[in-house]
Design a protein around this motif. Structure first.
Motif: not given
Length: 261
Positions: A44-66
């Motif tokens: 996920v690009q930083e420019k994309d994250l800028s669109q949502i960062k004020n609407k939620c907390k977000y995290y990134r993980i390397e594991k596969i699967g929902a």
């Protein structure tokens, strides 16, 4: 009651942003909800994250699967109730108000509730099929007992989630929701409220559709084997439509299922 909204995402920023807008459109209840997005194994690009960062907390993980993404989201949550929804869903108006009413009416903390999942744009054959699929449009039942509901629209008490160790992360292809609900159903009554609705955008190509249901067939068999259930239930993906095209789906499901027998 306070609710943590957990959203696993594979980086579909436009649909995720649409979901977040649908959550924030309803004013009020700001102190009763938190939104947690978990991006799993995607770039996920930083420019994309800028669109949502004020609407939620977000995290990134390397594991596969929902399953891994949802479990991680719950580990970061603050509230007693967890709401799971997919990143390509849209919440209806007054969702916060109605959800608050549902949870406040409960008299048992050990509770899990499912709701209806309705196609956002049911104009194509694929969307029509997914609109009426039993796994999405209602609970799956054995002997009048619910054993599966979709995580695209699910509320669960956090204590119950933790006590049952959450989603099984070995089910990376899918069916982690069926596995989780089946295990929970052995302990408490699973509830379903048809008026608790979300809209799901089934915007996929035919090729993606075939791949999705091959994975479903494979993961369905994998899940049945893990739970030591010997009956294959293609009714999970059946519909109440007289369209011969959909018979193809059962061939795909069963061909995947046979890989694991």
């Amino acid at each position: 009651m306070k609710v943590s909204i957990i959203i696993p995402s594979i980086g579909r920023i436009p649909s995720l942003e649409r979901l977040l807008i649908s959550i924030h459109t309803e004013n009020g209840y700001e102190d009763d909800f938190e939104i947690i997005v978990v991006f799993n194994n995607c770039k996920v690009q930083e420019k994309d994250l800028s669109q949502i960062k004020n609407k939620c907390k977000y995290y990134r993980i390397e594991k596969i699967g929902a399953a891994a993404a949802r479990n991680y989201g719950v580990s970061k949550s603050r509230f007693d109730w967890i709401y799971f929804v997919d990143d390509d869903c849209i919440l209806p108006k007054n969702w916060k108000k109605e959800t608050n009413i549902v949870i406040n009416a409960l008299n048992d903390d050990a509770t899990i509730i499912g709701g209806d999942v309705i196609s956002y744009n049911p104009s194509s054959y694929i969307a029509s099929y997914l609109t009426f699929i039993k796994h999405l449009s209602g609970p799956l039942m054995i002997d009048k007992k619910i054993f599966s509901i979709a995580t695209a629209n699910m509320i669960v008490n956090k204590k119950l989630f933790v006590a049952t160790k959450g989603f099984d992360e070995r089910l990376i292809e899918g069916n982690e929701d069926a596995n989780f609900v089946y295990r929970v159903s052995q302990l408490v009554e699973v509830k379903f409220i048809y008026d608790m609705k979300v809209f799901h955008d089934h915007n996929i190509s035919f090729r993606e559709f075939i791949g999705k249901f091959y994975r479903y067939g494979y993961s369905n068999a994998k899940n049945m084997k893990m739970l030591n259930i010997n009956t294959y239930n293609d009714g999970v993906y059946s519909v109440n439509l007289d369209i011969n095209f959909f018979e193809l789906i059962f061939i795909i499901l069963k061909s995947a299922y046979k890989r694991i027998l």
